[in-house]
Write a protein that holds these residues in place. Structure first.
Motif, PDB file in Angstrom:
ATOM      1  N   THR A 264      -8.445   3.216   0.126  1.00 33.41           N
ATOM      2  CA  THR A 264      -7.584   2.540  -0.838  1.00 33.41           C
ATOM      3  C   THR A 264      -8.193   2.706  -2.238  1.00 33.41           C
TER       4      THR A 264
ATOM      5  N   TYR B   8       0.870  -1.177   0.000  1.00 40.66           N
ATOM      6  CA  TYR B   8       0.000   0.000   0.000  1.00 40.66           C
ATOM      7  C   TYR B   8       0.904   1.223   0.000  1.00 40.66           C
TER       8      TYR B   8
ATOM      9  N   GLU C 173      -1.183  -1.209  -4.251  1.00 38.90           N
ATOM     10  CA  GLU C 173      -2.481  -0.531  -4.232  1.00 38.90           C
ATOM     11  C   GLU C 173      -2.285   0.883  -3.711  1.00 38.90           C
TER      12      GLU C 173
END
Ligand SMILES: N[C@@H](CCC(=O)N[C@@H](CS)C(=O)NCC(=O)O)C(=O)O
Length: 202
Positions: free
Chosen positions: A37, A4, A28
């Motif tokens: 997200t 992330y 992501e």
């Protein structure tokens, strides 16, 4: 593994390390303002601290804190040379450098990126960072990586943090050794690939 990240944030460091390691991974994007997200999920459910980077393993467990994440990746690819072997003195020197980058440099930039920081606070942060860059300039051997001949995870982190000098309007040219080091690391194909993937190449 899934990383992330937010473009250009400290998560660029593990992004570079993942590419350098050759291990399979996905990424992501995360919006640090909304804490969402890219797929619309609540990022706090991934990292309750709300900060990037976070690395989600294939079994669902999540590791946070950049210095821990990059060492985890390096140890998953032990032949990559991204970190000296556990138990060696060199490994502690790597941790020494990661800790310095995290606590002295990365944190040193915070007042410059915090909305509402006063001009005095920002000026003090620039002055303090400048002294650290003076030290780093003396510490780095021309033409070498920060710990010597081999590119390590510390270089990925240091490069990431030195990039922020542009946002902070700090001229790397004032520290020629740092400017040369930044170019050395920035030329690496995997570093270029990470910058491109995060939309950071002009
Ligand atoms: N101690 C953390 C700090 C991470 C950090 O500062 N992340 C920043 C981006 S560089 C962030 O996500 N800031 C948004 C927030 O904390 O809400 C680490 O080393 O991983």
């Amino acid at each position: 593994m899934k990383l992330y990240y937010s473009s250009g944030a400290c998560s660029l460091s593990p992004h570079i390390v993942l590419l350098e390691s050759g291990l399979p991974f996905t990424v992501e994007k995360t919006d640090l303002r909304t804490k969402k997200t890219a797929d619309g999920g609540d990022y706090y459910k991934i990292n309750s601290k709300g900060a990037v980077p976070a690395l989600q393993l294939d079994d669902g467990r999540v590791l946070t804190e950049g210095p821990a994440i990059v060492q985890y990746i390096a140890d998953r690819a032990p032949d990559s040379g991204l970190a000296p072997r556990w138990g060696t003195f060199e490994r502690y020197q790597l941790m020494e450098m990661l800790n310095y980058i995290g606590t002295e440099l990365h944190s040193g930039f915070h007042p410059l990126f915090t909305p509402g920081s006063s001009p005095e606070t920002k000026a003090a942060a620039v002055e303090s960072l400048g002294k650290k860059f003076d030290w780093l300039s003396r510490r780095i051997t021309p033409g070498k990586y920060v710990l010597g001949d081999t590119f390590t995870v510390a270089d990925a982190y240091l490069f990431t943090v030195l990039r922020w000098m542009d946002y902070a309007k700090m001229d790397r040219g004032k520290w020629p050794a740092l400017a040369a080091y930044f170019e050395l690391v920035g030329r690496r194909p995997k570093v270029q690939e990470a910058l491109k993937a995060e939309g950071l190449l002009k």
